[in-house]
Design a protein around this motif. Sequence first.
Motif, PDB file in Angstrom:
ATOM      1  N   GLY A 100      -9.511 -15.483  17.990  1.00 23.72           N
ATOM      2  CA  GLY A 100      -8.996 -16.021  16.743  1.00 23.72           C
ATOM      3  C   GLY A 100      -8.425 -17.408  16.951  1.00 23.72           C
ATOM      4  N   SER A 101      -7.644 -17.867  15.987  1.00 23.02           N
ATOM      5  CA  SER A 101      -7.057 -19.205  16.088  1.00 23.02           C
ATOM      6  C   SER A 101      -5.775 -19.286  15.284  1.00 23.02           C
ATOM      7  CB  SER A 101      -8.047 -20.257  15.571  1.00 23.02           C
ATOM      8  OG  SER A 101      -7.445 -21.534  15.562  1.00 23.02           O
ATOM      9  N   MET A 102      -4.815 -20.058  15.822  1.00 19.82           N
ATOM     10  CA  MET A 102      -3.555 -20.266  15.103  1.00 19.82           C
ATOM     11  C   MET A 102      -3.722 -21.093  13.841  1.00 19.82           C
ATOM     12  SD  MET A 102      -0.420 -20.842  17.745  1.00 19.82           S
ATOM     13  CE  MET A 102       0.665 -21.070  16.344  1.00 19.82           C
ATOM     14  N   VAL A 103      -4.866 -21.760  13.682  1.00 24.69           N
ATOM     15  CA  VAL A 103      -5.035 -22.601  12.498  1.00 24.69           C
ATOM     16  C   VAL A 103      -5.000 -21.789  11.216  1.00 24.69           C
ATOM     17  CG1 VAL A 103      -6.331 -24.387  13.727  1.00 24.69           C
ATOM     18  CG2 VAL A 103      -7.566 -22.498  12.634  1.00 24.69           C
ATOM     19  N   VAL A 104      -5.151 -20.462  11.312  1.00 19.73           N
ATOM     20  CA  VAL A 104      -5.141 -19.648  10.095  1.00 19.73           C
ATOM     21  C   VAL A 104      -3.777 -19.668   9.411  1.00 19.73           C
ATOM     22  CG1 VAL A 104      -6.940 -18.139  11.009  1.00 19.73           C
ATOM     23  CG2 VAL A 104      -4.544 -17.493  11.296  1.00 19.73           C
ATOM     24  N   TYR A 105      -2.724 -20.036  10.147  1.00 16.74           N
ATOM     25  CA  TYR A 105      -1.382 -20.036   9.567  1.00 16.74           C
ATOM     26  C   TYR A 105      -1.084 -21.287   8.759  1.00 16.74           C
ATOM     27  CZ  TYR A 105      -0.377 -16.162  12.745  1.00 16.74           C
ATOM     28  OH  TYR A 105      -0.393 -14.961  13.403  1.00 16.74           O
ATOM     29  N   GLY A 106      -1.821 -22.368   8.977  1.00 14.07           N
ATOM     30  CA  GLY A 106      -1.502 -23.613   8.284  1.00 14.07           C
ATOM     31  C   GLY A 106      -0.128 -24.118   8.679  1.00 14.07           C
ATOM     32  N   GLU A 107       0.569 -24.737   7.725  1.00  9.33           N
ATOM     33  CA  GLU A 107       1.967 -25.146   7.937  1.00  9.33           C
ATOM     34  C   GLU A 107       2.822 -23.900   7.730  1.00  9.33           C
ATOM     35  OE1 GLU A 107       3.006 -28.022   8.903  1.00  9.33           O
ATOM     36  OE2 GLU A 107       1.667 -29.604   8.196  1.00  9.33           O
ATOM     37  N   ALA A 108       3.124 -23.192   8.815  1.00 11.25           N
ATOM     38  CA  ALA A 108       3.573 -21.816   8.633  1.00 11.25           C
ATOM     39  C   ALA A 108       5.060 -21.552   8.815  1.00 11.25           C
ATOM     40  CB  ALA A 108       2.804 -20.904   9.565  1.00 11.25           C
ATOM     41  N   THR A 145      12.679 -28.523   9.358  1.00  9.59           N
ATOM     42  CA  THR A 145      12.691 -28.316  10.805  1.00  9.59           C
ATOM     43  C   THR A 145      11.642 -27.284  11.176  1.00  9.59           C
ATOM     44  OG1 THR A 145      15.061 -28.797  10.934  1.00  9.59           O
ATOM     45  CG2 THR A 145      14.079 -27.599  12.774  1.00  9.59           C
ATOM     46  N   PRO A 146      10.673 -27.619  12.050  1.00 11.29           N
ATOM     47  CA  PRO A 146       9.644 -26.645  12.420  1.00 11.29           C
ATOM     48  C   PRO A 146      10.186 -25.592  13.377  1.00 11.29           C
ATOM     49  CG  PRO A 146       9.342 -28.673  13.652  1.00 11.29           C
ATOM     50  CD  PRO A 146      10.458 -28.942  12.684  1.00 11.29           C
ATOM     51  N   GLY A 147       9.637 -24.376  13.284  1.00  9.60           N
ATOM     52  CA  GLY A 147      10.049 -23.284  14.158  1.00  9.60           C
ATOM     53  C   GLY A 147       8.852 -22.600  14.767  1.00  9.60           C
ATOM     54  N   LEU A 148       9.084 -21.482  15.454  1.00  9.57           N
ATOM     55  CA  LEU A 148       8.014 -20.728  16.095  1.00  9.57           C
ATOM     56  C   LEU A 148       7.301 -19.850  15.068  1.00  9.57           C
ATOM     57  CD1 LEU A 148       9.799 -19.572  19.377  1.00  9.57           C
ATOM     58  CD2 LEU A 148       8.383 -21.602  19.011  1.00  9.57           C
ATOM     59  N   VAL A 149       5.989 -19.725  15.219  1.00 12.01           N
ATOM     60  CA  VAL A 149       5.174 -18.945  14.293  1.00 12.01           C
ATOM     61  C   VAL A 149       4.916 -17.569  14.888  1.00 12.01           C
ATOM     62  CG1 VAL A 149       2.997 -18.821  13.043  1.00 12.01           C
ATOM     63  CG2 VAL A 149       4.081 -21.035  13.438  1.00 12.01           C
ATOM     64  N   GLY A 150       5.443 -16.529  14.248  1.00  4.34           N
ATOM     65  CA  GLY A 150       5.210 -15.162  14.697  1.00  4.34           C
ATOM     66  C   GLY A 150       3.898 -14.622  14.157  1.00  4.34           C
ATOM     67  N   GLU A 151       3.408 -13.531  14.759  1.00  3.94           N
ATOM     68  CA  GLU A 151       2.129 -12.968  14.333  1.00  3.94           C
ATOM     69  C   GLU A 151       2.169 -12.401  12.924  1.00  3.94           C
ATOM     70  OE1 GLU A 151      -0.019 -10.479  17.021  1.00  3.94           O
ATOM     71  OE2 GLU A 151       1.011 -11.313  18.748  1.00  3.94           O
ATOM     72  N   ALA A 153       3.557 -13.885  10.391  1.00  3.59           N
ATOM     73  CA  ALA A 153       3.650 -14.965   9.407  1.00  3.59           C
ATOM     74  C   ALA A 153       2.477 -14.878   8.444  1.00  3.59           C
ATOM     75  CB  ALA A 153       3.658 -16.326  10.121  1.00  3.59           C
ATOM     76  N   SER A 154       2.712 -15.246   7.192  1.00  4.53           N
ATOM     77  CA  SER A 154       1.629 -15.224   6.217  1.00  4.53           C
ATOM     78  C   SER A 154       0.635 -16.335   6.531  1.00  4.53           C
ATOM     79  CB  SER A 154       2.185 -15.397   4.796  1.00  4.53           C
ATOM     80  OG  SER A 154       2.937 -16.590   4.690  1.00  4.53           O
ATOM     81  N   VAL A 155      -0.629 -16.084   6.239  1.00  6.33           N
ATOM     82  CA  VAL A 155      -1.680 -17.038   6.568  1.00  6.33           C
ATOM     83  C   VAL A 155      -1.880 -18.037   5.423  1.00  6.33           C
ATOM     84  CG1 VAL A 155      -2.867 -15.518   8.164  1.00  6.33           C
ATOM     85  CG2 VAL A 155      -3.436 -15.426   5.729  1.00  6.33           C
ATOM     86  N   ASP A 156      -2.332 -19.226   5.783  1.00  2.84           N
ATOM     87  CA  ASP A 156      -2.526 -20.295   4.803  1.00  2.84           C
ATOM     88  C   ASP A 156      -3.535 -21.301   5.366  1.00  2.84           C
ATOM     89  OD1 ASP A 156      -2.282 -22.017   2.660  1.00  2.84           O
ATOM     90  OD2 ASP A 156      -0.432 -22.947   3.394  1.00  2.84           O
ATOM     91  N   PRO A 157      -4.819 -20.899   5.520  1.00  2.49           N
ATOM     92  CA  PRO A 157      -5.811 -21.804   6.111  1.00  2.49           C
ATOM     93  C   PRO A 157      -6.008 -23.042   5.248  1.00  2.49           C
ATOM     94  CG  PRO A 157      -6.893 -19.913   5.107  1.00  2.49           C
ATOM     95  CD  PRO A 157      -5.420 -19.629   5.075  1.00  2.49           C
ATOM     96  N   ARG A 158      -6.067 -24.225   5.903  1.00  4.01           N
ATOM     97  CA  ARG A 158      -6.093 -25.475   5.142  1.00  4.01           C
ATOM     98  C   ARG A 158      -7.306 -26.345   5.436  1.00  4.01           C
ATOM     99  NH1 ARG A 158       0.123 -27.379   4.041  1.00  4.01           N
ATOM    100  NH2 ARG A 158       0.827 -25.366   3.280  1.00  4.01           N
ATOM    101  N   ASN A 159      -8.292 -25.798   6.136  1.00  9.31           N
ATOM    102  CA  ASN A 159      -9.550 -26.511   6.319  1.00  9.31           C
ATOM    103  C   ASN A 159     -10.659 -25.484   6.512  1.00  9.31           C
ATOM    104  OD1 ASN A 159      -9.730 -25.961   9.281  1.00  9.31           O
ATOM    105  ND2 ASN A 159      -7.938 -27.301   9.344  1.00  9.31           N
ATOM    106  N   VAL A 160     -11.909 -25.963   6.577  1.00 11.68           N
ATOM    107  CA  VAL A 160     -13.061 -25.067   6.642  1.00 11.68           C
ATOM    108  C   VAL A 160     -13.023 -24.196   7.892  1.00 11.68           C
ATOM    109  CG1 VAL A 160     -15.568 -24.988   6.870  1.00 11.68           C
ATOM    110  CG2 VAL A 160     -14.515 -26.565   5.243  1.00 11.68           C
ATOM    111  N   TYR A 161     -12.727 -24.807   9.036  1.00  7.04           N
ATOM    112  CA  TYR A 161     -12.687 -24.041  10.282  1.00  7.04           C
ATOM    113  C   TYR A 161     -11.654 -22.925  10.201  1.00  7.04           C
ATOM    114  CZ  TYR A 161     -11.711 -22.996  15.199  1.00  7.04           C
ATOM    115  OH  TYR A 161     -11.496 -22.354  16.389  1.00  7.04           O
TER     116      TYR A 161
END
Length: 332
Positions: A100-108, A145-151, A153-161
């Motif tokens: 898989g990929s972390m990109v599925v989270y978007g700005e998470a 302030t950015p933080g750590l993304v847990g598994e 977290a709700s997903v928010d894909p923001r590009n085709v990939y």
Amino acid sequence: MRVLVTGGAAFIGSHVVEALTAAGHEAVVSDLRDGLDVRRPQAVASALPYVDAVCHQAAMVELGTGFGDAADYVSHNDLGTAALLTAMADAGLRRLVLAGSMVVYGEAAYACAEHGPVRPGPRSVADPGAGRFEPRCPRCGEVLTPGLVGEDASVDPRNVYATAKLTQEHLAAAWARSPGGSAVSRATPTCTARMPRDTPYAGVASFFLSALARGESPRVFEDGGGRRAAGGGRRAAGGGRRAAGGGRRDIVHIRDVAAANVAALESEPQEGASAAAYGGPALVVTRECRLGDVRHITADSSRLRAELGWKAEVECTEGMREFATSKLRGEQ
């Protein structure tokens, strides 16, 4: 255990094959460059009755910011995964590890000093031109302030990939819900030797090293900013932070990624910095922006450590030094 590794001749897949072999397992390689296309069930069906599990690494990678190649992403990643799962179902094979990929989270994962955890909206075309790169609170407009993304977290894909990778996960989850099925997914960007040159697959790591090899300054998008998340550590996974692509990313050493794949395959089924190391010219901050990209994303690997006993072993500085002095695939 005998494991079919799709994409087993490519960057990550080849390291997974090595890790499986070192752990005493037998890896069976399926790869597009050998004519084994997972989009055709018959291409892998002949191998499935003789393996115990599948590690699905085959995919079309890179960012996928526009829609010119959307059909290719969906074909390779989603149709390919669906065809593979169909063949696995027909063969009665019930164990899968999906890349898989972390990109599925978007700005998470962000927090506002006044409003607590919030999710910023999509970037506007006007913001980069005005020098506004950091996500802001949708309620008060203050920088977050950015933080750590847990598994969880709700997903928010923001590009085709990202969208295609999320569809892969949904397909695998639907397949795993049948009796006896087990699927594990999600990953973060990686870097090390044998990475293809001039590819954005690992964020900017490969682009940086390719530029340095040409004697050029690596180019960083946006304003080059990257703030350390609270609770960050020193390791290269869930703790190795570097400003990259204008923000902050985890860069996990490929040996740790391969070890995580082996740990997932061996687990009981469950429900459901480079410029300094290379010695080349300094970074150049371009202030360019890709609207489909995200500013910061850093993984929380606590669940992986707790449930599979895995942890990153390669320190960030060590991993980047090794990467910076290694050859990329395609270099002589």
